[in-house]
Design a protein around this motif. Structure first.
Motif, PDB file in Angstrom:
ATOM      1  N   VAL A   1       0.674  -1.234  -0.069  1.00 60.65           N
ATOM      2  CA  VAL A   1       0.022  -0.122   0.066  1.00 60.65           C
ATOM      3  C   VAL A   1       0.739   1.357  -0.011  1.00 60.65           C
ATOM      4  O   VAL A   1       1.994   1.261   0.715  1.00 60.65           O
ATOM      5  N   GLU A   2       0.580   2.229  -0.843  1.00 63.49           N
ATOM      6  CA  GLU A   2       1.591   3.579  -0.895  1.00 63.49           C
ATOM      7  C   GLU A   2       0.553   4.728   0.054  1.00 63.49           C
ATOM      8  O   GLU A   2      -0.602   4.512  -0.036  1.00 63.49           O
ATOM      9  N   ILE A   3       1.344   5.059   0.877  1.00 63.72           N
ATOM     10  CA  ILE A   3       0.333   5.884   1.626  1.00 63.72           C
ATOM     11  C   ILE A   3       1.353   7.170   1.760  1.00 63.72           C
ATOM     12  O   ILE A   3       2.608   7.456   1.502  1.00 63.72           O
ATOM     13  N   LYS A   4       0.786   8.062   1.979  1.00 66.50           N
ATOM     14  CA  LYS A   4       1.133   9.640   1.871  1.00 66.50           C
ATOM     15  C   LYS A   4       0.634  10.751   2.880  1.00 66.50           C
ATOM     16  O   LYS A   4      -0.796  10.490   2.931  1.00 66.50           O
ATOM     17  N   GLN A   5       1.333  11.383   3.517  1.00 70.17           N
ATOM     18  CA  GLN A   5       0.631  12.195   4.489  1.00 70.17           C
ATOM     19  C   GLN A   5       0.274  13.490   3.728  1.00 70.17           C
ATOM     20  O   GLN A   5       0.923  14.288   3.244  1.00 70.17           O
ATOM     21  N   LEU A   6      -1.088  13.831   3.989  1.00 67.43           N
ATOM     22  CA  LEU A   6      -1.448  15.284   3.111  1.00 67.43           C
ATOM     23  C   LEU A   6      -1.819  16.310   4.436  1.00 67.43           C
ATOM     24  O   LEU A   6      -1.614  17.359   4.161  1.00 67.43           O
ATOM     25  N   GLY A   7      -1.996  15.908   5.719  1.00 63.50           N
ATOM     26  CA  GLY A   7      -2.341  16.965   6.807  1.00 63.50           C
ATOM     27  C   GLY A   7      -1.120  17.357   7.323  1.00 63.50           C
ATOM     28  O   GLY A   7      -0.071  17.149   7.097  1.00 63.50           O
ATOM     29  N   VAL A   8      -1.488  18.586   8.175  1.00 63.22           N
ATOM     30  CA  VAL A   8      -0.240  19.297   8.658  1.00 63.22           C
ATOM     31  C   VAL A   8       0.374  18.761   9.753  1.00 63.22           C
ATOM     32  O   VAL A   8       1.660  18.541   9.899  1.00 63.22           O
ATOM     33  N   ASN A   9      -0.248  18.066  10.843  1.00 64.37           N
ATOM     34  CA  ASN A   9       0.547  17.224  11.713  1.00 64.37           C
ATOM     35  C   ASN A   9       0.948  15.882  11.416  1.00 64.37           C
ATOM     36  O   ASN A   9       0.145  15.211  10.542  1.00 64.37           O
ATOM     37  N   PRO A  10       1.923  15.439  11.883  1.00 61.66           N
ATOM     38  CA  PRO A  10       2.681  14.282  11.473  1.00 61.66           C
ATOM     39  C   PRO A  10       1.601  12.975  11.733  1.00 61.66           C
ATOM     40  O   PRO A  10       1.124  12.908  12.702  1.00 61.66           O
ATOM     41  N   SER A  11       1.772  12.023  10.801  1.00 60.57           N
ATOM     42  CA  SER A  11       1.166  10.662  10.940  1.00 60.57           C
ATOM     43  C   SER A  11       2.308   9.834  11.084  1.00 60.57           C
ATOM     44  O   SER A  11       3.482  10.250  11.113  1.00 60.57           O
ATOM     45  N   GLY A  12       2.166   8.645  11.521  1.00 59.52           N
ATOM     46  CA  GLY A  12       2.910   7.778  12.014  1.00 59.52           C
ATOM     47  C   GLY A  12       3.109   6.199  11.202  1.00 59.52           C
ATOM     48  O   GLY A  12       2.010   5.906  10.991  1.00 59.52           O
ATOM     49  N   LEU A  13       4.383   5.825  11.016  1.00 55.21           N
ATOM     50  CA  LEU A  13       4.381   4.398  10.516  1.00 55.21           C
ATOM     51  C   LEU A  13       5.236   3.544  11.270  1.00 55.21           C
ATOM     52  O   LEU A  13       6.518   3.946  11.595  1.00 55.21           O
ATOM     53  N   ASP A  14       4.500   2.646  12.034  1.00 51.80           N
ATOM     54  CA  ASP A  14       5.290   1.726  13.066  1.00 51.80           C
ATOM     55  C   ASP A  14       6.130   2.446  14.018  1.00 51.80           C
ATOM     56  O   ASP A  14       7.280   2.225  14.491  1.00 51.80           O
TER      57      ASP A  14
END
Length: 526
Positions: free
Chosen positions: A56-69
């Protein structure tokens, strides 16, 4: 049977989200995830599954950070994740698991051939799914704010109020506040306290409601320096804003700039926060949007008995953004502005063009080259150019660095004794200040020339503001310094002891496109 992909919530607070093969899915603060955290954008993460190769390709769009593991994602960077990966919609919060069914490695029954009809059916299903998802996301994005929220940006340089009921939109109706939506009850130019206000025109509530019904998002963009300098308490001003919105009875998102930096009009910082952070990822249609404000540069008696506008910050901000602009009387009362005279700024930054370096500034003979010009006129940049182009046969002495003309003279003497030529980087507006250098040149038996910067006062003030906004290592210059230079300035002539007086045009230089884009904006309010 084709392989399927799901995004499963670790806490099972909602049903697994189906990730259709090669279809972009947007998740965030919405009904799909049941996330209500205001730090999470409604369009926080983009996901696109490849069910054939199991990633799955994921990309953060929002201002605040998302996380991966457990590691923070970088905005707009695409990551490939596999079966079992833990995705945090917000870093360390709202954890979901990527799952393929059947998992990678398990056997999948497939037909040996796919007919053209089957292929068309699959393509049609994928297209319908894309359209459905697009409609769903537009509906989710247009959901109103659920509660009143005050945010502060950049250490209280900007405050943003998003009241309950505000909806994101591609169409923005933006307004100044003082003199546009409200005016003082006391009749004074500036309010005596935070209770000194009333609605500016009876038509204001009706007109705002009209544009709200047209699916516009209504916003206020207001400069409020008294908050920044401590004359007004932010808590008192928040109550004023909430009272104004209660009186209007319309959901309006409010932006309050308290400092002198990039958020203050006419610069476009408030609009940048609106478009990039506070509109739920919906792109603003600039051709459908507009700005209305009273700071339009109108001269005295633009209407019978009317004073001149205190500035042209509103009109210039609209020009910086290429937005349609209206005065309050034009927008709320339908008045024509055809015969209203609006001043133009004394300096127009978009008209500045590069100039070729004048090789005559470098002499074969040892000399003192005295620079003359306003603070911010380009003297220091010119001095560095001369140093570089001369192979460092010239060395600059700068009063801002050394602290006094006496220290500059001592350093210049030492450099001349070493066989160097000297560039005097100081304002040197009058004969007295320049006589120090012609006298030193005579004592040292070297030539002395003068280079006068042709940069105007308003241009120099623009340059100074640009340096301030770019946080360059320069001391901010106030209006008194510019006024003092102008009053003391005497045009240099060879009769003062100069072998030659050279006129130098300003030569702009930018480190990158963003810096040039800022420089080409109107930065001054008048």
């Amino acid at each position: 049977m084709p392989r399927l992909c799901y995004l499963r919530c670790l806490l099972d607070t909602h049903l697994p989200i189906s990730l259709v093969h090669n279809v972009e899915i947007i998740i965030g603060r919405n009904k799909l995830t049941k996330i209500k955290d205001q730090a999470c954008s409604r369009q926080q993460l983009s996901l696109k599954a490849n069910c054939k190769e199991c990633f799955v390709e994921i990309k953060q769009l929002g201002v605040n950070p998302s996380g991966l593991d457990g590691f923070a994602l970088k905005k707009d960077l695409v990551y490939k994740v596999k079966h079992g990966s833990r995705i945090e919609v917000l870093l360390n919060h709202h954890t979901h698991i990527v799952e393929f069914d059947p998992p990678p490695g398990d056997h999948i029954n497939t037909e040996p051939q796919i007919t053209a009809k089957r292929k068309l059916e699959e393509d049609d299903y994928a297209n319908q799914k894309r359209k459905s998802l697009k409609v769903d996301m537009q509906e989710l994005s247009s959901q109103p704010a659920m509660e009143d929220v005050w945010d502060d940006v950049d250490k209280d340089e900007l405050y943003v109020f998003t009241p309950k009921g505000v909806k994101a939109s591609s169409k923005i109706a933006a307004f100044d506040m003082d003199g546009t939506l409200i005016k003082t009850k006391s009749g004074k130019v500036h309010p005596v306290d935070t209770n000194d206000w009333q609605i500016a025109f009876p038509e204001v509530p009706r007109k705002l409601k009209e544009y709200l019904d047209k699916k516009y998002k209504i916003v206020i963009l207001s400069n409020q320096a008294p908050i920044g300098n401590g004359r007004v308490k932010i808590e008192d001003f928040k109550k004023k804003i909430e009272a104004i919105l209660a009186k209007l009875n319309i959901p309006i998102q409010v932006y309050i700039s308290t400092g002198r930096g990039f958020y203050r009009k006419p610069t476009t910082g408030m609009w940048k926060v609106l478009s990039e952070q506070k509109n739920d990822g919906i792109k603003i249609d600039m051709s459908e949007s507009f700005y209305c404000g009273d700071a339009a540069g109108r001269i005295a008696n633009w209407a019978p008995g009317k004073k001149k506008d205190h500035s042209m910050a509103d009109k210039l901000m609209a020009e910086n953004l290429n937005l349609k602009f209206y005065t309050p009387e034009q927008f709320f009362l339908g008045h024509s502005v055809a015969n209203v005279i609006m001043k133009k700024p004394d300096f127009i930054p978009s008209e500045i063009t590069p100039n070729k370096f004048d090789d005559n500034l470098i002499s074969d003979k040892k000399e003192i080259l005295v620079l003359v010009g306003y603070p911010g006129s380009g003297k220091s940049f010119l001095a560095k150019q001369i140093e570089k182009k001369s192979g460092h046969k010239y060395v600059a002495v700068c009063r801002d660095v050394l602290g006094s003309w006496q220290k500059c003279a001592a350093e210049a003497t030492k450099l001349l004794q070493q066989g160097k030529s000297v560039v005097v980087d100081s304002t040197n507006p009058d004969k007295e200040s320049r006589a120090r250098w012609t006298g030193l040149a005579k004592d040292m038996k070297v030539e002395c020339r003068c280079a006068v910067m042709l940069t105007t006062k308003e241009h120099a003030k623009h340059n100074n503001k640009f340096r301030e906004l770019m946080k360059m290592n320069h001391i901010p210059v106030n209006e008194i310094v510019f006024h003092t230079y102008k009053n003391k300035f005497v045009e240099p002539t060879p009769s003062e002891g100069f072998n030659e007086v050279i006129q130098v045009k300003f030569n702009p230089f930018f480190e990158n496109e963003e810096a040039e884009k800022l420089y080409r904006m109107h930065l001054l309010e008048k």
